[in-house]
Design a protein around this motif. Structure first.
Motif, PDB file in Angstrom:
ATOM      1  N   LEU A 293       0.843  -1.198   0.000  1.00 25.60           N
ATOM      2  CA  LEU A 293       0.000   0.000   0.000  1.00 25.60           C
ATOM      3  C   LEU A 293       0.875   1.244   0.000  1.00 25.60           C
ATOM      4  N   THR A 294       0.532   2.179  -0.847  1.00 27.83           N
ATOM      5  CA  THR A 294       1.269   3.442  -0.896  1.00 27.83           C
ATOM      6  C   THR A 294       0.384   4.564  -0.397  1.00 27.83           C
ATOM      7  N   ASP A 295       1.010   5.541   0.212  1.00 25.05           N
ATOM      8  CA  ASP A 295       0.299   6.708   0.711  1.00 25.05           C
ATOM      9  C   ASP A 295       0.283   7.749  -0.398  1.00 25.05           C
ATOM     10  N   SER A 296      -0.779   7.752  -1.198  1.00 23.01           N
ATOM     11  CA  SER A 296      -0.862   8.653  -2.347  1.00 23.01           C
ATOM     12  C   SER A 296      -1.149  10.084  -1.949  1.00 23.01           C
ATOM     13  N   GLY A 297      -1.462  10.324  -0.668  1.00 30.40           N
ATOM     14  CA  GLY A 297      -1.772  11.684  -0.255  1.00 30.40           C
ATOM     15  C   GLY A 297      -0.547  12.555  -0.106  1.00 30.40           C
ATOM     16  N   ARG A 298       0.624  11.965  -0.077  1.00 30.90           N
ATOM     17  CA  ARG A 298       1.845  12.749   0.071  1.00 30.90           C
ATOM     18  C   ARG A 298       2.253  13.343  -1.257  1.00 30.90           C
ATOM     19  N   ASP A 299       2.904  14.474  -1.191  1.00 28.33           N
ATOM     20  CA  ASP A 299       3.267  15.212  -2.391  1.00 28.33           C
ATOM     21  C   ASP A 299       4.570  14.662  -2.967  1.00 28.33           C
ATOM     22  N   SER A 300       4.437  13.763  -3.962  1.00 28.94           N
ATOM     23  CA  SER A 300       5.578  13.162  -4.662  1.00 28.94           C
ATOM     24  C   SER A 300       6.523  12.439  -3.707  1.00 28.94           C
ATOM     25  N   ASP A 301       6.048  12.070  -2.538  1.00 32.20           N
ATOM     26  CA  ASP A 301       6.866  11.362  -1.569  1.00 32.20           C
ATOM     27  C   ASP A 301       6.456   9.904  -1.600  1.00 32.20           C
ATOM     28  N   LEU A 302       7.406   9.017  -1.863  1.00 34.36           N
ATOM     29  CA  LEU A 302       7.113   7.596  -1.974  1.00 34.36           C
ATOM     30  C   LEU A 302       7.068   6.995  -0.572  1.00 34.36           C
ATOM     31  N   ILE A 303       5.865   6.750  -0.085  1.00 38.16           N
ATOM     32  CA  ILE A 303       5.655   6.229   1.264  1.00 38.16           C
ATOM     33  C   ILE A 303       4.835   4.957   1.173  1.00 38.16           C
ATOM     34  N   TYR A 304       5.314   3.925   1.850  1.00 36.14           N
ATOM     35  CA  TYR A 304       4.607   2.651   1.889  1.00 36.14           C
ATOM     36  C   TYR A 304       4.012   2.474   3.278  1.00 36.14           C
ATOM     37  N   ARG A 305       2.727   2.096   3.276  1.00 33.49           N
ATOM     38  CA  ARG A 305       2.001   1.936   4.541  1.00 33.49           C
ATOM     39  C   ARG A 305       1.722   0.455   4.778  1.00 33.49           C
ATOM     40  N   PHE A 306       2.071  -0.025   5.978  1.00 31.35           N
ATOM     41  CA  PHE A 306       1.898  -1.426   6.352  1.00 31.35           C
ATOM     42  C   PHE A 306       0.859  -1.498   7.475  1.00 31.35           C
ATOM     43  N   ASP A 307      -0.158  -2.331   7.275  1.00 30.78           N
ATOM     44  CA  ASP A 307      -1.227  -2.453   8.275  1.00 30.78           C
ATOM     45  C   ASP A 307      -1.236  -3.806   8.959  1.00 30.78           C
ATOM     46  N   GLY A 308      -0.117  -4.526   8.887  1.00 30.60           N
ATOM     47  CA  GLY A 308      -0.033  -5.822   9.541  1.00 30.60           C
ATOM     48  C   GLY A 308      -0.458  -6.973   8.670  1.00 30.60           C
ATOM     49  N   ARG A 309      -0.672  -6.717   7.368  1.00 29.77           N
ATOM     50  CA  ARG A 309      -1.079  -7.793   6.465  1.00 29.77           C
ATOM     51  C   ARG A 309      -0.282  -7.803   5.162  1.00 29.77           C
ATOM     52  N   GLN A 310       0.589  -6.831   4.959  1.00 33.19           N
ATOM     53  CA  GLN A 310       1.357  -6.754   3.721  1.00 33.19           C
ATOM     54  C   GLN A 310       2.840  -6.962   3.995  1.00 33.19           C
ATOM     55  N   ALA A 311       3.489  -7.578   3.042  1.00 34.98           N
ATOM     56  CA  ALA A 311       4.936  -7.753   3.078  1.00 34.98           C
ATOM     57  C   ALA A 311       5.398  -8.033   1.657  1.00 34.98           C
ATOM     58  N   ALA A 312       6.701  -7.927   1.428  1.00 40.28           N
ATOM     59  CA  ALA A 312       7.249  -8.121   0.088  1.00 40.28           C
ATOM     60  C   ALA A 312       8.560  -8.879   0.180  1.00 40.28           C
ATOM     61  N   ASN A 313       8.701  -9.861  -0.706  1.00 37.04           N
ATOM     62  CA  ASN A 313       9.953 -10.592  -0.839  1.00 37.04           C
ATOM     63  C   ASN A 313      10.831  -9.896  -1.872  1.00 37.04           C
ATOM     64  N   VAL A 314      12.042  -9.564  -1.476  1.00 41.56           N
ATOM     65  CA  VAL A 314      12.975  -8.896  -2.377  1.00 41.56           C
ATOM     66  C   VAL A 314      13.666  -9.958  -3.227  1.00 41.56           C
ATOM     67  N   PRO A 315      13.708  -9.801  -4.555  1.00 39.67           N
ATOM     68  CA  PRO A 315      14.367 -10.804  -5.412  1.00 39.67           C
ATOM     69  C   PRO A 315      15.830 -10.987  -5.038  1.00 39.67           C
ATOM     70  N   ALA A 316      16.305 -12.200  -5.233  1.00 36.47           N
ATOM     71  CA  ALA A 316      17.682 -12.511  -4.866  1.00 36.47           C
ATOM     72  C   ALA A 316      18.686 -11.714  -5.679  1.00 36.47           C
ATOM     73  N   SER A 317      18.306 -11.347  -6.893  1.00 34.22           N
ATOM     74  CA  SER A 317      19.229 -10.575  -7.726  1.00 34.22           C
ATOM     75  C   SER A 317      19.434  -9.165  -7.211  1.00 34.22           C
ATOM     76  N   VAL A 318      18.554  -8.703  -6.355  1.00 36.29           N
ATOM     77  CA  VAL A 318      18.642  -7.342  -5.814  1.00 36.29           C
ATOM     78  C   VAL A 318      19.325  -7.318  -4.456  1.00 36.29           C
ATOM     79  N   VAL A 319      19.232  -8.416  -3.712  1.00 36.31           N
ATOM     80  CA  VAL A 319      19.724  -8.462  -2.337  1.00 36.31           C
ATOM     81  C   VAL A 319      21.243  -8.319  -2.320  1.00 36.31           C
ATOM     82  N   PRO A 320      21.771  -7.419  -1.492  1.00 32.13           N
ATOM     83  CA  PRO A 320      23.228  -7.326  -1.342  1.00 32.13           C
ATOM     84  C   PRO A 320      23.775  -8.617  -0.745  1.00 32.13           C
ATOM     85  N   GLN A 321      24.785  -9.133  -1.351  1.00 30.43           N
ATOM     86  CA  GLN A 321      25.359 -10.404  -0.917  1.00 30.43           C
ATOM     87  C   GLN A 321      26.607 -10.166  -0.075  1.00 30.43           C
ATOM     88  N   ASN A 322      26.817 -11.102   0.869  1.00 34.63           N
ATOM     89  CA  ASN A 322      28.042 -11.127   1.680  1.00 34.63           C
ATOM     90  C   ASN A 322      28.315  -9.777   2.341  1.00 34.63           C
TER      91      ASN A 322
END
Length: 905
Positions: A293-322
């Motif tokens: 969920l994103t907070d679209s009310g903010r002015d060009s500010d990328l804000i993600y809102r978590f309500d206890g039911r959302q999460a995201a898995n980051v792809p392995a190709s993006v994760v910093p290794q070692n």
């Protein structure tokens, strides 16, 4: 003097006088030179005389002119001897007064002031007087208020009082007219005005301030309360302390900050490159945030809102290794108290086993308003009992406000920065390192992945709150300077003209300049300092809306902690919407270059003449000069990215590339990334620097002969997409050249260079067929009778063999042209003609044109066949000869033919 009588007004009265010897009086004498009377002898025999007034007698003047208070003194003088006089006698004269004069007030106007809410016995006293001399007419017996409807009354002595409690809010002043009456009930000719001011009850507090202050973007510092003053009701004070607080928690992430992307901000603040954004904008390549969920009310500010039911898995190709012993985790977080008596862990970031087991390698979570960072090392890195959990207990974690958290890891030391302030962990828990295992890990944002020891893998320990700008930078830690820059507010409080402040004034700001404390001993010094308090917003395009201002005051008296209660001030600053810029990209949208330029070492520069401008509308009344129309003016501001997108198929890395040299970014706050989809130049920098960088973008193709065209789209942005430019499309084409030949291709010649052929039969044929010919066929018509027969008979065969036409066609046509008789000639265009010669490079032949021309040629041939029915036998002979010539040329010139028979872009 025989007797005394009263003389009223100017009436005469007779008197008799005689001497003791019986002498007759010769005259009467009045003593006193100012007496307005005279006495004359009426009868010398009897001694009678007359006392009369010498003129009109006035009561007031008679009282002043009478020599004695008893009356007029008179004496008789003997006739025989002037030295003989009688004794003196007093004549009492009473003058009856007339009401000649009206009462008059002693002052031209009267003024008084009262305090609201009180009943006064006497507010003030007016006084009048009368010039008449008698008690009846000279005394003032009554006063009256002639102004109707006033809450005042007056008594006979002139005392004015209020009949009801006055209110300053209802009416601040009154004007009443008063008249006076003497005891003869004669009124004054002119009433006197009485001005009564109502003063509010003295209340200790701030006065002279407005509840709303408008702020125009780009105006710098704006005074909040230029007329502010503190009312203490005259009480002696020892010190005053005023606290001014700017409340901006509802704006952006706690205040008006720059809303650029994390990469652009880090570049702007001088942060080291190599950070990984775990909560980027959702796109084709960063789609793991699409379910959040994103907070679209903010002015060009990328804000993600978590309500206890959302999460995201980051792809392995993006994760910093070692992750090494040095790395940084940073994020913006807004979090409140967790519900329930025993709150569960709320995970912001978690790296755990993907399958089989449930080990957490590193994590950042909140538990009971404590921030905990978990770091479990592998046995390959360390094999002893080492620090693993670092705990911080801070009020900011659960205050429902935005804060910037940075965790610098220099194992075994871990330091937390909150809004630029350093905090050391209050608790560090040691643990054994994790045994190495060939198990993949999963990095999760907003929860922790539980892939082992459960029937179904799932998320757990969900986070409740808001996050923004969650990044990991391996191999480096952030400096204090960079951290302060990344979280700096662009709005705050300020003080103007520090040199004008009193010597007893002390003031200090908090790091964010949202709180200002002013202290002083003199009220006048405090008043001067408070009028200098200002609001400032350094953003060129600030976030519009309200900012609340709260002032609290503490007053100390001598020997007391607090003696006066000063009410708080609650005001607002209204930041007005800025003039929105219109970013425009101009330049040539088509570039055609020879193939040699395309496969050169540098390639071509598609945007070499690019121009980026920005304009704002300032209203109809603006007097603007220059080349812009009234109301529009050009402005300069920064950009934060320019994207060049490949339209159509993606780039083929084996043959083509779109890139920018690193030298083009030197000395600028810019960086670039490229892929087969295009190139992105990002960083907060001026439009001029972006213009220079985009002009240096190079496109290269190693096999330009296979390129029919390549299209790109350029867009630029300010403030992370808040303001975007127009979509500028660019097309790159290749100029193909053929080998030089001996003859001139008439198909490639422009019609404007044609010369008319003066042949009567040809002119007739051209006129009849010109309407049906396509525009590309309006070229020099070559008289070629032999080609006429070939096109009619072979048809489709000519289409496939046209690229192998010999240059002898034209020579044969010239030879046969001599042998034809002039009867019934028909002109035909040969669409299979080889396009060669120096002018061929200038003619563009698009796909499908050959087919249209072939159909036109066939139609022309059919018409010619109908018109040549009388020569069928001759045509058959010519046809047989042409077939033999075609076969011979085909075998002889196959290896010499250039398959590129047209000019292509």
């Amino acid at each position: 003097v025989q007797r005394a009588k009263s003389l009223e007004e100017n009436a005469e009265d007779e008197y008799a006088a005689w001497t003791p010897q019986g002498e007759i009086p010769a005259a009467f004498q009045i003593h006193g030179q100012d007496a307005p009377f005279e006495a004359v002898v009426l009868n010398r025999t009897s001694g009678e005389g007359l006392l009369r007034a010498t003129g009109p007698v006035d009561c007031a003047s008679s009282q002043k002119s009478t020599p004695s208070a008893s009356g007029v003194t008179i004496a008789a003088r003997a006739q025989r001897s002037r030295l003989k006089k009688s004794h003196k006698a007093v004549v009492h004269i009473q003058v009856d007064d007339l009401n000649e004069f009206p009462p008059a007030f002693r002052e031209s106007e009267y003024k008084a002031s009262v305090t609201e809410g009180r009943i006064y016995d006497s507010i003030l006293q007016v006084e009048a007087w009368d010039q008449d001399c008698s008690p009846q007419y000279s005394q003032i017996c009554n006063y009256d208020i002639v102004t109707p409807g006033t809450p005042f009354a007056i008594d006979r002595n002139g005392n004015i009082r209020n009949t009801e409690r006055l209110s300053y809010e209802r009416q601040q002043s009154y004007v009443i007219m008063v008249t006076a009456f003497d005891c003869g009930q004669r009124s004054s000719e002119q009433s006197v005005a009485v001005y009564i001011d109502v003063k509010p009850v003295c209340k200790s507090g701030w006065q002279g301030w407005n509840k709303r202050v408008d702020y125009e973007p780009g105006t710098g510092s704006r005074q909040l309360f230029p007329k502010l003053r503190l009312e203490t009701c005259g009480g002696p004070l020892s010190s005053v302390r005023a606290t001014v607080e700017l409340q901006t928690s509802h704006i952006g992430k706690g205040c008006d900050r720059e809303t650029y992307s994390e990469k652009s901000l880090q570049k702007l603040c001088g942060a080291a490159s190599g950070s990984t954004d775990l909560l980027p904008t959702t796109s084709a390549s960063t789609n793991w945030t699409a379910s959040l969920l994103t907070d679209s009310g903010r002015d060009s500010d990328l804000i993600y809102r978590f309500d206890g039911r959302q999460a995201a898995n980051v792809p392995a190709s993006v994760v910093p290794q070692n992750l090494s012993d040095q790395f940084t985790v940073a994020t913006w977080m807004k979090h409140g108290p967790s519900p329930g008596p025993r709150a569960q862990k709320e995970t912001l970031l978690c790296n755990s086993d993907k399958t089989e087991t449930n080990r957490h390698h590193y994590a950042l979570y909140v538990h009971n308003c404590r921030l905990v960072f978990l770091l479990r090392r592998d046995f390959t890195q360390v094999d002893t009992f080492r620090p693993a959990e670092f705990h911080w207990k801070l009020e900011q974690i659960c205050d429902k406000e935005w804060h910037y958290y940075v965790i610098n890891v220099e194992f075994p030391a871990v330091t937390l920065f909150v809004d630029g302030v350093t905090y050391e962990p209050y608790l560090v828990t040691d643990d054994w390192p994790i045994h190495s295992a060939q198990i993949d890990t999963q990095l999760t944002v907003g929860a922790c992945w539980q892939g082992g020891e459960v029937t179904t893998p799932r998320f757990t320990q969900y986070f409740r709150g808001s996050l923004s700008g969650l990044t990991i930078r391996p191999g480096r830690i952030e400096t204090q300077k960079v951290i302060s820059c990344l979280q700096a507010c662009k709005e705050g409080l300020d003080i103007n003209s520090l040199e004008s402040l009193g010597k007893d004034i002390k003031f200090h700001f908090n790091p964010a300049q949202s709180v200002l404390v002013v202290e002083g001993e003199e009220v006048s010094s405090i008043n001067t300092a408070m009028t200098k308090v200002s609001y400032i917003n350094s953003r060129q395009f600030p976030t519009p809306g309200l900012r609340r201002v709260h002032i609290t005051t503490t007053v100390q008296c001598f020997g007391e902690d607090s003696c006066l209660s000063i009410p708080d001030i609650k005001a607002v600053v209204m930041v007005l919407p800025p003039s929105e810029p219109r970013i425009t990209i101009r330049g040539s949208n088509r570039l055609v270059r020879p193939a040699s330029d395309m496969h050169g070492p540098l390639g071509v520069a598609p945007f070499k003449d690019l121009r980026i401008t920005s304009t704002v509308v300032k209203g109809e009344g603006s007097a603007l000069g220059g080349a812009h129309r009234p109301g529009v003016m050009e402005v300069m501001h920064n950009l934060d990215y320019c994207d060049i997108l490949v339209l159509g198929e993606e780039l083929n890395p084996q043959r083509e590339s779109l890139e920018i040299q690193r030298s083009a970014l030197t000395g600028k706050h810019l960086d670039a990334t490229n892929s087969t989809s295009g190139i992105s130049i990002y960083g907060v920098d001026s439009m001029a620097h972006y213009e220079q960088a985009v002009r240096q973008v190079r496109y290269r193709h190693s096999q330009p002969s296979t390129l029919s065209g390549r299209r790109f789209r350029l867009t630029c942005s300010e403030l992370n997409g808040r303001y975007t430019s127009n979509k500028f499309n660019m097309e790159v084409g290749v100029l193909h050249h053929t080998a030089p030949v001996e003859h001139v291709n008439h198909m490639a010649a422009q019609s404007q260079y044609l010369r008319p052929v003066h042949h009567p039969l040809m002119i007739h044929t051209l006129n009849s067929q010109m309407q049906a010919a396509p525009p590309a066929a309006t070229v020099v018509i070559v008289v070629c009778i032999a080609a006429l027969v070939v096109i009619v008979v072979l048809g489709i065969y000519r289409i496939h063999t046209t690229q192998q036409e010999s240059r002898d066609d034209e020579d044969e046509g010239k030879d046969q042209d001599v042998e034809w008789d002039t009867a019934s000639l028909t002109i035909t265009v040969n669409p299979m003609e080889n396009i060669q010669g120096p002018k061929a490079a200038k003619e563009e032949v698009r796909g499908g044109e050959y087919e249209e021309e072939e159909e036109t040629g066939a139609a022309t041939s059919a018409e010619s066949d109908d018109s040549e029915q009388d020569d069928d036998e001759e045509e058959e002979e010519e046809e047989e000869e042409e077939r033999e010539a075609q076969a011979e040329r085909k075998s002889r010139r196959k290896t010499e033919w250039d398959s590129s028979s047209s000019v292509r872009y």
